[in-house]
Design a protein around this motif. Structure first.
Motif, PDB file in Angstrom:
ATOM      1  N   ILE A 163       0.836  -1.203   0.000  1.00 43.06           N
ATOM      2  CA  ILE A 163       0.000   0.000   0.000  1.00 43.06           C
ATOM      3  C   ILE A 163       0.871   1.253   0.000  1.00 43.06           C
ATOM      4  O   ILE A 163       1.794   1.385   0.805  1.00 43.06           O
ATOM      5  CB  ILE A 163      -0.929   0.025   1.231  1.00 43.06           C
ATOM      6  CG1 ILE A 163      -1.934  -1.129   1.153  1.00 43.06           C
ATOM      7  CG2 ILE A 163      -1.688   1.348   1.303  1.00 43.06           C
ATOM      8  CD1 ILE A 163      -2.862  -1.189   2.342  1.00 43.06           C
ATOM      9  N   VAL A 175      -3.691   5.940   0.901  1.00 42.89           N
ATOM     10  CA  VAL A 175      -5.093   5.668   1.231  1.00 42.89           C
ATOM     11  C   VAL A 175      -5.852   6.990   1.249  1.00 42.89           C
ATOM     12  O   VAL A 175      -5.448   7.933   1.934  1.00 42.89           O
ATOM     13  CB  VAL A 175      -5.242   4.974   2.604  1.00 42.89           C
ATOM     14  CG1 VAL A 175      -6.727   4.737   2.899  1.00 42.89           C
ATOM     15  CG2 VAL A 175      -4.489   3.652   2.634  1.00 42.89           C
ATOM     16  N   HIS A 176      -6.935   7.049   0.481  1.00 42.16           N
ATOM     17  CA  HIS A 176      -7.797   8.223   0.479  1.00 42.16           C
ATOM     18  C   HIS A 176      -8.980   7.974   1.417  1.00 42.16           C
ATOM     19  O   HIS A 176      -9.635   6.921   1.340  1.00 42.16           O
ATOM     20  CB  HIS A 176      -8.324   8.508  -0.931  1.00 42.16           C
ATOM     21  CG  HIS A 176      -7.303   9.149  -1.811  1.00 42.16           C
ATOM     22  ND1 HIS A 176      -7.568   9.525  -3.110  1.00 42.16           N
ATOM     23  CD2 HIS A 176      -6.001   9.487  -1.586  1.00 42.16           C
ATOM     24  CE1 HIS A 176      -6.484  10.068  -3.644  1.00 42.16           C
ATOM     25  NE2 HIS A 176      -5.523  10.040  -2.743  1.00 42.16           N
ATOM     26  N   THR A 236     -10.232   4.255   0.121  1.00 43.23           N
ATOM     27  CA  THR A 236      -9.704   3.762  -1.143  1.00 43.23           C
ATOM     28  C   THR A 236      -8.196   3.596  -0.985  1.00 43.23           C
ATOM     29  O   THR A 236      -7.485   4.569  -0.740  1.00 43.23           O
ATOM     30  CB  THR A 236      -9.989   4.732  -2.299  1.00 43.23           C
ATOM     31  OG1 THR A 236     -11.398   4.998  -2.358  1.00 43.23           O
ATOM     32  CG2 THR A 236      -9.555   4.128  -3.619  1.00 43.23           C
ATOM     33  N   ALA A 237      -7.730   2.359  -1.106  1.00 43.33           N
ATOM     34  CA  ALA A 237      -6.314   2.052  -0.928  1.00 43.33           C
ATOM     35  C   ALA A 237      -5.656   1.813  -2.281  1.00 43.33           C
ATOM     36  O   ALA A 237      -6.140   1.012  -3.083  1.00 43.33           O
ATOM     37  CB  ALA A 237      -6.142   0.816  -0.038  1.00 43.33           C
ATOM     38  N   PHE A 238      -4.565   2.532  -2.530  1.00 42.54           N
ATOM     39  CA  PHE A 238      -3.808   2.396  -3.773  1.00 42.54           C
ATOM     40  C   PHE A 238      -2.492   1.692  -3.465  1.00 42.54           C
ATOM     41  O   PHE A 238      -1.759   2.087  -2.556  1.00 42.54           O
ATOM     42  CB  PHE A 238      -3.526   3.768  -4.383  1.00 42.54           C
ATOM     43  CG  PHE A 238      -4.764   4.540  -4.746  1.00 42.54           C
ATOM     44  CD1 PHE A 238      -5.324   4.439  -6.011  1.00 42.54           C
ATOM     45  CD2 PHE A 238      -5.374   5.362  -3.806  1.00 42.54           C
ATOM     46  CE1 PHE A 238      -6.464   5.150  -6.337  1.00 42.54           C
ATOM     47  CE2 PHE A 238      -6.514   6.087  -4.131  1.00 42.54           C
ATOM     48  CZ  PHE A 238      -7.067   5.980  -5.398  1.00 42.54           C
ATOM     49  N   SER A 239      -2.207   0.641  -4.236  1.00 45.84           N
ATOM     50  CA  SER A 239      -0.974  -0.107  -4.037  1.00 45.84           C
ATOM     51  C   SER A 239      -0.444  -0.547  -5.387  1.00 45.84           C
ATOM     52  O   SER A 239      -0.948  -0.138  -6.430  1.00 45.84           O
ATOM     53  CB  SER A 239      -1.230  -1.323  -3.138  1.00 45.84           C
ATOM     54  OG  SER A 239      -2.019  -2.278  -3.823  1.00 45.84           O
ATOM     55  N   PRO A 293      -4.282  -4.274  -7.238  1.00 45.82           N
ATOM     56  CA  PRO A 293      -5.564  -3.638  -7.547  1.00 45.82           C
ATOM     57  C   PRO A 293      -5.955  -2.611  -6.488  1.00 45.82           C
ATOM     58  O   PRO A 293      -5.534  -2.679  -5.333  1.00 45.82           O
ATOM     59  CB  PRO A 293      -6.550  -4.824  -7.548  1.00 45.82           C
ATOM     60  CG  PRO A 293      -5.703  -6.049  -7.685  1.00 45.82           C
ATOM     61  CD  PRO A 293      -4.409  -5.722  -7.023  1.00 45.82           C
ATOM     62  N   VAL A 294      -6.783  -1.656  -6.889  1.00 44.63           N
ATOM     63  CA  VAL A 294      -7.328  -0.665  -5.957  1.00 44.63           C
ATOM     64  C   VAL A 294      -8.380  -1.351  -5.082  1.00 44.63           C
ATOM     65  O   VAL A 294      -9.200  -2.134  -5.561  1.00 44.63           O
ATOM     66  CB  VAL A 294      -7.962   0.514  -6.724  1.00 44.63           C
ATOM     67  CG1 VAL A 294      -8.632   1.483  -5.766  1.00 44.63           C
ATOM     68  CG2 VAL A 294      -6.897   1.234  -7.537  1.00 44.63           C
ATOM     69  N   ARG A 347     -11.471  -0.826  -2.160  1.00 42.24           N
ATOM     70  CA  ARG A 347     -12.400   0.158  -1.611  1.00 42.24           C
ATOM     71  C   ARG A 347     -13.271  -0.474  -0.533  1.00 42.24           C
ATOM     72  O   ARG A 347     -13.616  -1.647  -0.613  1.00 42.24           O
ATOM     73  CB  ARG A 347     -13.293   0.750  -2.700  1.00 42.24           C
ATOM     74  CG  ARG A 347     -12.573   1.685  -3.657  1.00 42.24           C
ATOM     75  CD  ARG A 347     -13.546   2.375  -4.600  1.00 42.24           C
ATOM     76  NE  ARG A 347     -12.877   3.350  -5.457  1.00 42.24           N
ATOM     77  CZ  ARG A 347     -12.316   3.069  -6.614  1.00 42.24           C
ATOM     78  NH1 ARG A 347     -12.341   1.824  -7.047  1.00 42.24           N
ATOM     79  NH2 ARG A 347     -11.722   4.004  -7.330  1.00 42.24           N
TER      80      ARG A 347
END
Length: 206
Positions: free
Chosen positions: A34, A37-38, A59-62, A65-66, A68
């Protein structure tokens, strides 16, 4: 890991931002990839549901895959805890699936999957009552209700491991994908416990 907190119809205090950073840091033990994280907090009041006046979305960006997750509660703290629990659960399931795929159990073959499916004999329609009609591109016999929904999604070929990971993230019992090795349409589906099956289509050319 970067944490970005945004408020809609409400002010976000520095104390809550720090609280989010402390809480969300726990996600790294489930997925160390990760990067950001929004957190979106919507405080629009709902008189009919006062106990769910705050809606929070994570919403986690790594590198994968994204992911939610969202939840609603009476206040920001409670909504954050609920959404965090959902996201952590999705990550744990995805990690368990990856461990199973790496040696614990092998996927069921196409023959085994089809053999396990119950056989249902179709009822013979009454010749006097059966009426053929068109519903979109499909010809339907009889008066029974039919809901037709057609959807098209872009598909990027992926491995079985990736398909299992995607299935867990969306929380579904099956996932349709194009196998990267065979280039065939395939479906991975959940069975009992942590078992899963795979059905692959062998497209025959005329």
């Amino acid at each position: 890991m970067e944490v970005v907190v945004t408020g809609r119809n409400c002010e976000i205090s520095d104390r809550f931002r720090e609280h989010c950073e402390d809480k969300l840091a726990r996600l790294e033990k489930h997925d160390h990839r990760i990067m950001r994280v929004h957190v979106v907090v919507d405080c629009e009041p709902n008189r009919r549901q006062q106990d769910q006046g705050v809606r929070l979305e994570l919403t986690a960006f790594s590198k994968g895959p994204v992911i939610r997750a969202e939840a609603a509660a009476a206040d920001k703290m409670a909504a954050l805890d609920l959404a965090l629990d959902k996201m952590a659960s999705q990550m744990r399931k995805a990690a368990d699936r990856r461990r199973v795929h790496r040696g614990a159990k092998a996927p069921a073959s196409v023959g085994e999957a089809l053999a396990a499916m119950p056989t249902v004999e179709p009822d013979e329609p009454d010749a006097d009552e059966a009426v053929a009609r068109k519903v979109g591109p499909i010809e339907v016999t009889g008066d029974g209700p039919l809901v037709v929904r057609e959807k098209t999604h872009p598909a990027t070929p992926m491995t079985l491991d990736q398909a299992l990971y995607e299935m867990e993230l969306v929380g579904h019992d099956f996932y349709l994908f194009v196998d990267k090795e065979s280039e065939r349409p395939s479906v991975v589906y959940r069975r009992r416990g942590y078992d899963y099956g795979v059905i692959t289509l062998d497209v025959q050319q005329d």
